[in-house]
Enzyme design. Structure first.
Site, short mmCIF file in Angstrom:
data_model
loop_
_atom_site.label_atom_id
_atom_site.label_comp_id
_atom_site.label_asym_id
_atom_site.label_seq_id
_atom_site.Cartn_x
_atom_site.Cartn_y
_atom_site.Cartn_z
N HIS A 190 45.46 32.52 48.35
CA HIS A 190 44.26 31.64 48.21
C HIS A 190 43.28 31.48 49.80
CE1 HIS A 190 44.92 30.96 44.03
NE2 HIS A 190 45.82 30.94 43.99
N CYS A 485 37.36 44.97 41.34
CA CYS A 485 37.02 43.72 41.35
C CYS A 485 37.81 43.30 42.22
CB CYS A 485 36.26 43.22 40.13
SG CYS A 485 37.75 42.93 38.92
#
Length: 560
Positions: A190, A485
């Site tokens: 993250h 993506c």
């Protein structure tokens, strides 16, 4: 590069220079019941609380003046909370009447304010986090510790940490934190994802960086993955000169010889859609719909979903939006969908697999997507499912979309089986989109959030590149487009490789579009293919990255 340089994994491209500032340790709760010694000057102890409150307020206000936008507003609001007379008065009273030491008095007074705010609910309940932040800063000041959270400095700096929590990374102000270096983390952590989204150069998995002394000037190369202490004056001047260059994307992705590559944006919330559209993105390659389901006890109804999806479609009139159905599970658990705990959730019921247990959730979502698409006919709406692993799953999803009038249905390629079976799957699906974060995780058997295996969790791994190539070949055999993506698309050097492997579109954080576009525009398709072959034939991720960067002098010219 000097011998003292630290080498890690570059996860957010760009170069920056600044003094090292270490993330402080969390502030520990002062022992309960700790009191002043007999005969201590309670008035003086109470006055220390007021003085600390003034100092914290002034520090935050000074930082707010140097910040911009939301960050400035947040700092000013926290400064005001630090000077709140009721909080200071309550803490002082606890010193005078209960003889508590100042830091314990502040802790208890802040806890009381937090409890009141939580009980009142609404906007005040949202201020509890501010109260806790101020409490920790006051306790740190009173006990001569460094303030917790993102350090406040009057100048820009490089943030150095063991690792960063997602909530903390999301609040980083690029005007204050010019780069991030962590000892832990991986390319798909993250921290990496959020740093890229905020345009902050970042290097993770950099052992030894915590030994760098506070204040040491660091040159961080977020693409090469290097951290150079005390760089030369020439190197600093070059970095600062390149930092002044502003690149934009003209909305036409192409290689130097005119080969078209769709450059699209990833969107995770309707609030981000207009900014993504304004960035020049040729459309949305990944519209994550999880935002509508998070922090809820039950799924949103069809009307609510329709309105939310429509806000994104309306921002991209005349362009394409690829909507991904709910990707729940693993690191995105939803209590109302996952009643039973799973021993290994990354390999459990997630993505499309949820529909097997809760078909109503998928049906409602497809209904909402179809209604939003019908209400915005000027936008081309595609739909894809996450975590597809078999040809049967592909066929069933395409059929479900067709029942709702959604004729352009595709699949996410995130597991090796989908990459290896891309041809048969794309005989049914109209397109494929490769999610490189999970494809890397499952290919390398390396948890994407675990720093100990960060070197494996890298989309530059030759095995991952070969699976990308397999997917692209399967798409070509069926005359179907294959995009990427995942976060790999935002790496300008890796974007060249992906195009060379046969990928037809790249979707990324909007901030990465100008850099990716600039590198592609300077590289012809033949070079893309040559470098892609060299990367896929390399023996390691490090070798693949090195051989490609050596073949792209434009990266150094652009400071990438």
């Amino acid at each position: 590069m000097g011998s003292s340089s630290v080498v890690g994994i570059g996860v957010s491209p760009g170069r920056a220079v600044g003094p090292a500032v270490h993330l402080p340790d969390p502030v520990a709760e002062p022992p309960a019941g700790r009191r002043l010694p007999p005969g201590a000057d309670r008035q003086a102890a109470a006055q220390r609380i007021a003085a600390s409150a003034d100092a914290v307020r002034d520090e935050l206000d000074a930082a707010a003046l140097a910040a911009e936008g939301d960050s400035a507003a947040l700092l000013h609001a926290t400064a005001a909370m630090a000077a709140d007379p009721s909080l200071v008065a309550d803490a002082q009273q606890r010193v005078l009447e209960e003889h508590l030491v100042p830091e314990r008095a502040v802790w208890e007074a802040a806890d009381a304010v937090s409890a009141q705010f939580e009980a009142l609910g609404g906007h005040l309940a949202e201020r509890v986090r501010d109260v806790v932040d101020v409490r920790n800063r006051l306790v740190a000041h009173l006990t001569d510790q460094q303030a917790p959270g993102v350090p406040v400095r009057p100048h820009p700096y490089v943030l150095v940490a063991q690792d960063l929590a997602p909530a903390l990374t999301a609040t980083l102000d690029p005007q204050r934190v010019v780069a991030v270096v962590t000892a832990a983390g991986g390319p798909t952590s993250h921290t990496a994802i959020l740093a890229r989204a905020r345009g902050i150069p970042a290097v993770v998995a950099a052992p030894g960086v915590l030994d760098v002394a506070e204040g040491t000037v660091l040159l961080v190369d977020g693409a090469a993955g290097t951290v150079t202490p005390d760089p030369s004056d020439d190197a600093v001047r070059r970095v600062r000169a390149l930092a002044g260059a502003v690149r934009t994307f003209d909305g036409d992705g192409r290689t130097a010889d005119g080969h078209r590559v769709e450059l699209l944006a990833n969107v995770g919330d309707p609030a981000d859609a207009q900014a993504a559209a304004d960035s020049g993105a040729q459309g949305v390659g990944l519209f994550r719909t999880e935002f509508a389901f998070l922090d809820r006890t039950q799924a949103p109804d069809v009307d609510e979903q329709t309105a939310a999806y429509g806000r994104v479609l309306s921002a991209f009139t005349g362009r394409k939006v690829v909507v991904r159905t709910l990707d729940a599970g693993a690191d995105k658990p939803l209590p109302f969908l996952h009643a039973a705990a799973e021993t290994n959730p990354a390999l459990g019921v997630r993505g499309l697999r949820v529909a097997q247990e809760r078909p109503d959730v998928l049906e409602d979502q497809l209904t909402a997507i179809a209604r939003a698409a019908a209400a915005h006919p000027g936008t081309t709406t595609w739909v894809m499912a996450p975590m597809v692993a078999t040809v049967d799953e592909t066929e069933q999803f395409v059929a479900a979309c067709a029942r709702h009038g959604l004729t352009t249905a595709g699949i996410m390629v995130e597991v090796p089986s989908a990459a290896l079976l891309a041809g048969p799957m794309l005989a049914h699906a109209r397109f494929a989109s490769i999610g490189t974060n999970d494809l890397t995780q499952y290919t390398m058997a390396a948890d994407r959030l675990l720093g100990a295996v960060a070197s494996l969790s890298d989309a530059w791994q030759p095995a991952v590149l070969r699976l990308v190539e397999s997917t692209a070949l399967g798409g070509a055999a069926q005359a179907r487009p294959v995009g990427v993506c995942g976060e790999a698309a935002a790496d300008p050097a890796l974007a060249v490789v992906l195009v060379g492997l046969g990928v037809t579109s790249l979707s990324m954080t909007p901030r990465a579009l100008p850099d990716v576009a600039a590198v592609l525009a300077a590289t012809d398709l033949a070079t893309c293919r040559v470098l892609a072959r060299r990367a896929a034939d390399s023996s390691s991720a490090a070798d693949a990255r090195a051989v490609v960067r050596a073949g792209l002098p434009v990266l150094d010219a652009l400071g990438l």
